[in-house]
Design an enzyme around this catalytic site. Structure first.
Site, PDB file in Angstrom:
ATOM      1  N   ARG A 103     -19.134  16.439 -22.364  1.00 39.14           N
ATOM      2  CA  ARG A 103     -19.743  17.054 -21.197  1.00 39.14           C
ATOM      3  C   ARG A 103     -20.179  15.977 -20.210  1.00 39.14           C
ATOM      4  O   ARG A 103     -20.916  15.066 -20.554  1.00 39.14           O
ATOM      5  CB  ARG A 103     -20.955  17.892 -21.618  1.00 39.14           C
ATOM      6  N   THR A 107     -22.227  16.766 -13.868  1.00 39.31           N
ATOM      7  CA  THR A 107     -21.727  18.092 -13.500  1.00 39.31           C
ATOM      8  C   THR A 107     -21.931  19.127 -14.595  1.00 39.31           C
ATOM      9  O   THR A 107     -21.862  20.330 -14.334  1.00 39.31           O
ATOM     10  CB  THR A 107     -20.232  18.034 -13.177  1.00 39.31           C
ATOM     11  N   ASP A 199     -29.113  15.853 -29.415  1.00 36.02           N
ATOM     12  CA  ASP A 199     -27.655  15.721 -29.384  1.00 36.02           C
ATOM     13  C   ASP A 199     -27.141  15.675 -30.820  1.00 36.02           C
ATOM     14  O   ASP A 199     -27.384  14.703 -31.546  1.00 36.02           O
ATOM     15  CB  ASP A 199     -27.258  14.445 -28.629  1.00 36.02           C
ATOM     16  N   ASP A 202     -24.932  12.588 -31.802  1.00 35.47           N
ATOM     17  CA  ASP A 202     -25.711  11.366 -31.982  1.00 35.47           C
ATOM     18  C   ASP A 202     -26.488  11.390 -33.302  1.00 35.47           C
ATOM     19  O   ASP A 202     -26.576  10.374 -33.998  1.00 35.47           O
ATOM     20  CB  ASP A 202     -26.699  11.186 -30.824  1.00 35.47           C
TER      21      ASP A 202
END
Length: 209
Positions: A103, A107, A199, A202
């Protein structure tokens, strides 16, 4: 939403608590993600159709069963990789494809960088694996690609989802079944799920800042 299934189980709720905890190390995170995925997999696969097959026991011939359709697992790289092995333990004959999407942080749109899929998707049940269903952009892009390659029976499996992602997915792909463990409150301005768990990629691979 008839194609949205929230798998409610005490052990799943317990394990989600461990995953949410910011102090849970990556080594423990991976083990719990694997266990939680196994718990969900039983529910997700309960509607798989069977074919009758004769089997010879040490004493006599009896009736057994095999899966009617091939199963293809498609993890969304990177975080989805942590969900593959629990499914393969239950369905060792499954094939595995890979879709690489990330991603764009500005944006919030998906950017693709890798696709590798088995043949005969049109004859298979395709299970897309991604721990987090946030904006829904990556999942929708992946499903559009899978459909372009012939897939028609698709299930999405995520641990945590945001309402925004669910709405986007059910609007763009109303035929896809969605299985989650919990529906969280909302997305923040960066597109992260709240309260979420950060995340997932991660935390699985120990690359968080």
């Amino acid at each position: 939403m008839e194609n949205l299934f929230i798998i409610d189980h005490p052990l799943i709720k317990r394990d989600l608590t461990y995953l949410r905890d910011k102090n849970t190390p990556s080594s423990t995170f991976r083990v719990i993600l694997r266990r939680l995925t196994s718990l969900m997999a039983f529910e997700i696969t309960k509607d798989l159709e069977l074919l009758v097959k004769e089997v010879e026991t040490p004493l006599e011939v009896t009736q057994g069963y095999v899966l009617k359709s091939e199963v293809v697992l498609v993890p969304i790289l990177r975080a989805g990789l942590g969900m593959v092995d629990p499914f393969l333990e239950l369905i060792p004959e499954a094939r595995v494809g890979h879709i690489g999407l990330y991603r764009d942080e500005e944006t919030l749109k998906p950017v693709d960088y890798y696709f590798k899929l088995p043949k005969n998707l049109d004859k298979s049940i395709v299970i897309v694996l991604d721990p987090m269903l946030a904006t829904g952009g990556s999942i929708c892009a992946a499903i559009s690609y899978l459909k372009a390659k012939g897939a028609s029976r698709i299930k999405v499996v995520s641990l945590i989802a945001a309402p925004e992602g669910i709405n986007k997915l059910t609007t763009e792909h109303p035929d896809v079944q969605i299985y989650i463990a919990v529906l969280d409150r909302q997305l923040n301005q960066r597109g992260f799920i709240l309260p979420g768990l950060g995340d997932a990629g991660d935390r699985v691979f120990g690359t968080e800042n």
